[in-house]
Design a protein around this motif. Structure first.
Motif, PDB file in Angstrom:
ATOM      1  N   PHE A  49      14.681  48.967  45.362  1.00 45.50           N
ATOM      2  CA  PHE A  49      16.121  48.668  45.939  1.00 45.50           C
ATOM      3  C   PHE A  49      15.833  47.184  46.780  1.00 45.50           C
ATOM      4  CE2 PHE A  49      15.491  53.207  45.479  1.00 45.50           C
ATOM      5  CZ  PHE A  49      16.693  53.777  44.995  1.00 45.50           C
ATOM      6  N   ASP A  50      16.879  46.304  46.580  1.00 46.05           N
ATOM      7  CA  ASP A  50      16.951  45.113  46.937  1.00 46.05           C
ATOM      8  C   ASP A  50      17.932  45.150  48.075  1.00 46.05           C
ATOM      9  OD1 ASP A  50      16.627  42.491  47.374  1.00 46.05           O
ATOM     10  OD2 ASP A  50      18.207  42.036  45.710  1.00 46.05           O
ATOM     11  N   HIS A  51      17.501  44.788  49.308  1.00 49.24           N
ATOM     12  CA  HIS A  51      18.468  44.920  50.452  1.00 49.24           C
ATOM     13  C   HIS A  51      19.439  44.040  50.483  1.00 49.24           C
ATOM     14  CE1 HIS A  51      19.950  45.466  54.617  1.00 49.24           C
ATOM     15  NE2 HIS A  51      19.512  46.775  54.688  1.00 49.24           N
ATOM     16  N   PRO A  52      20.738  44.285  50.809  1.00 49.73           N
ATOM     17  CA  PRO A  52      21.887  43.246  50.907  1.00 49.73           C
ATOM     18  C   PRO A  52      21.669  41.976  51.836  1.00 49.73           C
ATOM     19  CG  PRO A  52      22.593  45.131  51.970  1.00 49.73           C
ATOM     20  CD  PRO A  52      21.181  45.466  51.183  1.00 49.73           C
ATOM     21  N   ASP A  53      20.714  42.126  52.766  1.00 45.73           N
ATOM     22  CA  ASP A  53      20.154  41.026  53.341  1.00 45.73           C
ATOM     23  C   ASP A  53      19.326  40.191  52.778  1.00 45.73           C
ATOM     24  OD1 ASP A  53      21.941  42.118  55.352  1.00 45.73           O
ATOM     25  OD2 ASP A  53      20.271  42.762  56.766  1.00 45.73           O
ATOM     26  N   ASN A  54      18.732  40.433  51.782  1.00 43.15           N
ATOM     27  CA  ASN A  54      17.680  39.551  51.165  1.00 43.15           C
ATOM     28  C   ASN A  54      18.359  38.313  50.507  1.00 43.15           C
ATOM     29  OD1 ASN A  54      15.815  41.435  51.745  1.00 43.15           O
ATOM     30  ND2 ASN A  54      15.580  42.244  49.729  1.00 43.15           N
ATOM     31  N   LEU A  55      17.409  37.309  50.668  1.00 47.64           N
ATOM     32  CA  LEU A  55      17.830  35.811  50.225  1.00 47.64           C
ATOM     33  C   LEU A  55      18.296  36.264  48.630  1.00 47.64           C
ATOM     34  CD1 LEU A  55      17.367  32.976  50.143  1.00 47.64           C
ATOM     35  CD2 LEU A  55      15.320  33.194  49.323  1.00 47.64           C
ATOM     36  N   ARG A  56      19.388  35.934  48.122  1.00 46.55           N
ATOM     37  CA  ARG A  56      19.775  35.609  46.904  1.00 46.55           C
ATOM     38  C   ARG A  56      20.153  37.148  46.228  1.00 46.55           C
ATOM     39  NH1 ARG A  56      16.005  30.904  44.246  1.00 46.55           N
ATOM     40  NH2 ARG A  56      16.771  29.057  45.166  1.00 46.55           N
ATOM     41  N   HIS A  57      20.563  38.011  47.271  1.00 48.76           N
ATOM     42  CA  HIS A  57      20.836  39.278  46.774  1.00 48.76           C
ATOM     43  C   HIS A  57      21.910  39.391  45.851  1.00 48.76           C
ATOM     44  CE1 HIS A  57      21.560  43.570  46.858  1.00 48.76           C
ATOM     45  NE2 HIS A  57      22.879  43.121  47.336  1.00 48.76           N
ATOM     46  N   PRO A  58      21.903  40.051  44.786  1.00 48.96           N
ATOM     47  CA  PRO A  58      20.993  40.726  44.294  1.00 48.96           C
ATOM     48  C   PRO A  58      20.124  39.981  43.438  1.00 48.96           C
ATOM     49  CG  PRO A  58      23.118  41.360  42.978  1.00 48.96           C
ATOM     50  CD  PRO A  58      23.572  40.377  44.194  1.00 48.96           C
ATOM     51  N   SER A  59      18.875  40.384  43.298  1.00 45.83           N
ATOM     52  CA  SER A  59      18.037  39.312  42.568  1.00 45.83           C
ATOM     53  C   SER A  59      18.031  39.912  41.398  1.00 45.83           C
ATOM     54  CB  SER A  59      16.623  39.831  43.173  1.00 45.83           C
ATOM     55  OG  SER A  59      16.056  39.137  44.598  1.00 45.83           O
ATOM     56  N   PRO A  60      17.838  39.022  40.403  1.00 44.84           N
ATOM     57  CA  PRO A  60      17.704  39.397  38.873  1.00 44.84           C
ATOM     58  C   PRO A  60      16.311  40.322  38.570  1.00 44.84           C
ATOM     59  CG  PRO A  60      17.841  36.961  39.130  1.00 44.84           C
ATOM     60  CD  PRO A  60      17.716  37.434  40.609  1.00 44.84           C
ATOM     61  N   GLY A  61      16.458  41.222  37.738  1.00 46.95           N
ATOM     62  CA  GLY A  61      15.417  41.965  37.405  1.00 46.95           C
ATOM     63  C   GLY A  61      14.437  41.324  36.414  1.00 46.95           C
ATOM     64  N   PHE A  62      12.802  41.475  36.552  1.00 49.25           N
ATOM     65  CA  PHE A  62      12.054  40.995  35.438  1.00 49.25           C
ATOM     66  C   PHE A  62      11.458  42.389  35.136  1.00 49.25           C
ATOM     67  CE2 PHE A  62       8.364  39.546  33.487  1.00 49.25           C
ATOM     68  CZ  PHE A  62       8.427  38.124  33.324  1.00 49.25           C
ATOM     69  N   VAL A  63      11.643  42.483  33.799  1.00 43.66           N
ATOM     70  CA  VAL A  63      11.133  43.854  32.942  1.00 43.66           C
ATOM     71  C   VAL A  63      10.387  43.178  31.849  1.00 43.66           C
ATOM     72  CG1 VAL A  63      12.178  45.792  31.535  1.00 43.66           C
ATOM     73  CG2 VAL A  63      13.303  44.731  33.601  1.00 43.66           C
ATOM     74  N   ILE A  64       9.245  44.185  31.736  1.00 40.29           N
ATOM     75  CA  ILE A  64       8.241  44.104  30.591  1.00 40.29           C
ATOM     76  C   ILE A  64       8.256  45.468  29.963  1.00 40.29           C
ATOM     77  CG2 ILE A  64       5.970  43.538  29.581  1.00 40.29           C
ATOM     78  CD1 ILE A  64       5.996  41.061  31.305  1.00 40.29           C
ATOM     79  N   MET A  65       8.298  45.880  28.929  1.00 40.30           N
ATOM     80  CA  MET A  65       8.216  47.186  28.405  1.00 40.30           C
ATOM     81  C   MET A  65       7.693  46.929  26.880  1.00 40.30           C
ATOM     82  SD  MET A  65      11.801  48.936  29.534  1.00 40.30           S
ATOM     83  CE  MET A  65      11.312  50.576  29.277  1.00 40.30           C
ATOM     84  N   ASP A  66       6.101  47.010  26.681  1.00 40.96           N
ATOM     85  CA  ASP A  66       5.562  47.085  25.577  1.00 40.96           C
ATOM     86  C   ASP A  66       4.614  48.120  25.413  1.00 40.96           C
ATOM     87  OD1 ASP A  66       4.447  46.469  23.238  1.00 40.96           O
ATOM     88  OD2 ASP A  66       3.902  44.475  23.734  1.00 40.96           O
ATOM     89  N   PRO A  67       5.148  49.242  24.839  1.00 39.46           N
ATOM     90  CA  PRO A  67       4.132  50.528  24.837  1.00 39.46           C
ATOM     91  C   PRO A  67       2.930  50.277  24.085  1.00 39.46           C
ATOM     92  CG  PRO A  67       6.200  50.730  23.797  1.00 39.46           C
ATOM     93  CD  PRO A  67       6.218  49.744  24.381  1.00 39.46           C
ATOM     94  N   LYS A  68       2.807  49.136  23.264  1.00 39.83           N
ATOM     95  CA  LYS A  68       1.688  49.285  22.109  1.00 39.83           C
ATOM     96  C   LYS A  68       0.487  48.594  23.038  1.00 39.83           C
ATOM     97  CE  LYS A  68       4.404  48.356  18.180  1.00 39.83           C
ATOM     98  NZ  LYS A  68       4.690  47.379  17.162  1.00 39.83           N
ATOM     99  N   VAL A  69       0.792  47.850  24.198  1.00 41.55           N
ATOM    100  CA  VAL A  69      -0.352  47.168  24.711  1.00 41.55           C
ATOM    101  C   VAL A  69      -1.227  48.092  25.660  1.00 41.55           C
ATOM    102  CG1 VAL A  69      -1.125  45.497  26.645  1.00 41.55           C
ATOM    103  CG2 VAL A  69       0.751  45.079  25.111  1.00 41.55           C
ATOM    104  N   PRO A  70      -0.771  48.973  26.525  1.00 38.80           N
ATOM    105  CA  PRO A  70       0.327  49.020  27.026  1.00 38.80           C
ATOM    106  C   PRO A  70       0.857  48.208  28.214  1.00 38.80           C
ATOM    107  CG  PRO A  70      -0.655  50.884  27.932  1.00 38.80           C
ATOM    108  CD  PRO A  70      -1.654  50.142  27.066  1.00 38.80           C
ATOM    109  N   PHE A  71       2.106  47.910  28.329  1.00 35.92           N
ATOM    110  CA  PHE A  71       2.569  46.806  29.344  1.00 35.92           C
ATOM    111  C   PHE A  71       3.775  47.250  29.781  1.00 35.92           C
ATOM    112  CE2 PHE A  71       2.122  41.957  30.354  1.00 35.92           C
ATOM    113  CZ  PHE A  71       2.602  42.293  31.701  1.00 35.92           C
ATOM    114  N   GLY A  72       3.931  47.867  30.842  1.00 32.96           N
ATOM    115  CA  GLY A  72       4.938  48.451  31.643  1.00 32.96           C
ATOM    116  C   GLY A  72       4.875  47.603  32.942  1.00 32.96           C
ATOM    117  N   TYR A  73       6.174  46.939  33.265  1.00 34.87           N
ATOM    118  CA  TYR A  73       6.127  46.102  34.426  1.00 34.87           C
ATOM    119  C   TYR A  73       7.479  45.816  34.827  1.00 34.87           C
ATOM    120  CZ  TYR A  73       5.963  41.956  37.311  1.00 34.87           C
ATOM    121  OH  TYR A  73       6.152  40.832  38.192  1.00 34.87           O
TER     122      TYR A  73
END
Length: 403
Positions: A215-239
């Protein structure tokens, strides 16, 4: 507890472990587990050995890479150094950790410092627990440029650009991955899109459902932040990560500060929007009325216990205010000048509706020292409003009660 870690055990199995070895540099959580010990994070996977499980790292500071370590030396171009750690474990299985960190080029003074407070809740009867990660960053003698790998559309942009900050690497022996965010997006649709929260779920050992939400707090800089998502089950690489630098770098002026607050919720079971929205409401309203400022009594909060009153009256604090600092940042500095934090919570909507003051209102104050938190709060209210009665006054009309 050891000299470099603190862990919660359940029948001999780790529920969570926080690691703060000064030789390592970056503090991190691993493993992060369900309360039965089922691991949900991956520490130093072979594809990205600088991923630590649940951790915070900047990518570039003034052009130096603080994220990736050289496999030969184990060091990054820029060094993250743990200067001090204070760990408190409570009888109810909650804990609090205070850490001071320094970011600097090898052999040179700090360009950025961090004061970090981490609070881990006791697991509840449903097996849920929370990690609140709160950091205040202060620039050194010169401006600090926080940057990331450029994104597509920028010069030398990469499809994987944009990451930096609080991050989670999902354990390799999990399956059935999915990601959802507060705006109704799923999986990679959420990548690069702003959201108040994101949840990564799937199945762990013995086909157990799990969820990790940030959860990104509303007081944070540039709220709401963009999400960074990696989903590659073959590696596997979930981030996944709330990536506040995704769209552009941020320059922090010399000697100035900003704060970031995140909550991580770990629990068994699938993602449920109603549960996550309720958690978001609870977290985002950590600034809801708990104290009021009574201008007729020297602006001293009077719904507080005796110990808090004593802290408010101690004239022994330095408040690193600057004229352009936001009202929210100044409140944070007063709130967290003691441990545990003072129970100062702001009714932001009332402030805006009745006094035209919001989180970003500049305080127009310089650094003050040798005063108590209570006096600092009174001076702050006077500065942003021109009169303490506008923001305080427990006995005044309804519109004056902003705290």
């Amino acid at each position: 507890q050891t000299d470099s870690s603190l862990a919660l055990l359940n029948g001999g199995r780790v529920v969570w472990q926080f690691n703060f070895d000064k030789k390592q540099g970056k503090p991190y959580f691993h493993p992060v587990c369900l309360t039965d010990g089922t691991e949900l994070t991956w520490h130093r996977p072979p594809d990205h050995p600088w991923h630590y499980g649940l951790w915070f790292s900047w990518k570039y500071i003034n052009g130096l890479n603080y994220w990736e370590e050289d496999p030969k030396t184990g060091l990054s171009q820029g060094l993250t150094e743990i200067k001090n750690v204070d760990v408190t474990a409570h009888d109810d299985y909650s804990a609090q950790i205070a850490i001071q960190l320094s970011y600097h080029p090898p052999g040179q003074p700090a360009v950025l410092t961090e004061s970090c407070s981490i609070r881990i809740s006791e697991p509840d009867e449903d097996g849920r627990y929370r990690i609140d990660w709160i950091s205040r960053f202060t620039a050194g003698a010169t401006d600090v440029l926080l940057d990331r790998t450029p994104i597509i559309g920028e010069k030398d942009g990469q499809s994987w650009g944009g990451y930096a900050g609080l991050s989670v690497r999902i354990a390799k022996n999990t399956s059935g991955w999915y990601l959802a965010d507060s705006e109704g997006r799923s999986d990679l649709q959420a990548h690069g899109k702003k959201a108040r929260w994101m949840v990564f779920g799937g199945r762990a050992a013995e086909n157990k459902d799990f969820s990790i939400a940030v959860f990104d707090h509303p007081d944070n800089l540039r709220h709401p932040s963009p999400g960074f998502v990696i989903m590659d089950p073959k590696v596997p690489f979930g981030y996944f990560s709330p990536a506040l630098l995704f769209d552009k770098p941020y320059k922090l002026p010399a000697a100035e500060s900003f704060s970031l607050k995140y909550r991580v919720l770990i629990y068994p079971g699938p993602a449920e929007k109603s549960l996550l929205e309720a958690e978001w409401k609870s977290f985002s309203e950590t600034d809801v009325l708990q104290t009021q400022i009574d201008s007729t009594q020297n602006s001293t909060p009077h719904h507080l216990d005796e110990a808090t009153h004593k802290e408010l009256d101690k004239p022994a604090y330095v408040f690193e205010f600057t004229p352009n600092m936001t009202f929210a940042e100044a409140i944070e500095q007063i709130k967290y000048c003691v441990d545990p934090p003072l129970p100062i919570v702001v009714l932001w909507k009332d402030l805006y509706d009745n006094a035209d003051i919001d989180r970003t209102t500049p305080i127009n104050m310089d650094e003050i020292s040798g005063i108590s938190p209570g006096t600092a709060l009174k001076l702050l209210l006077t500065s942003v409003s021109g009169e303490t009665d506008l923001l305080g006054g427990c006995d005044g009309p309804k519109e004056s009660k902003a705290f």
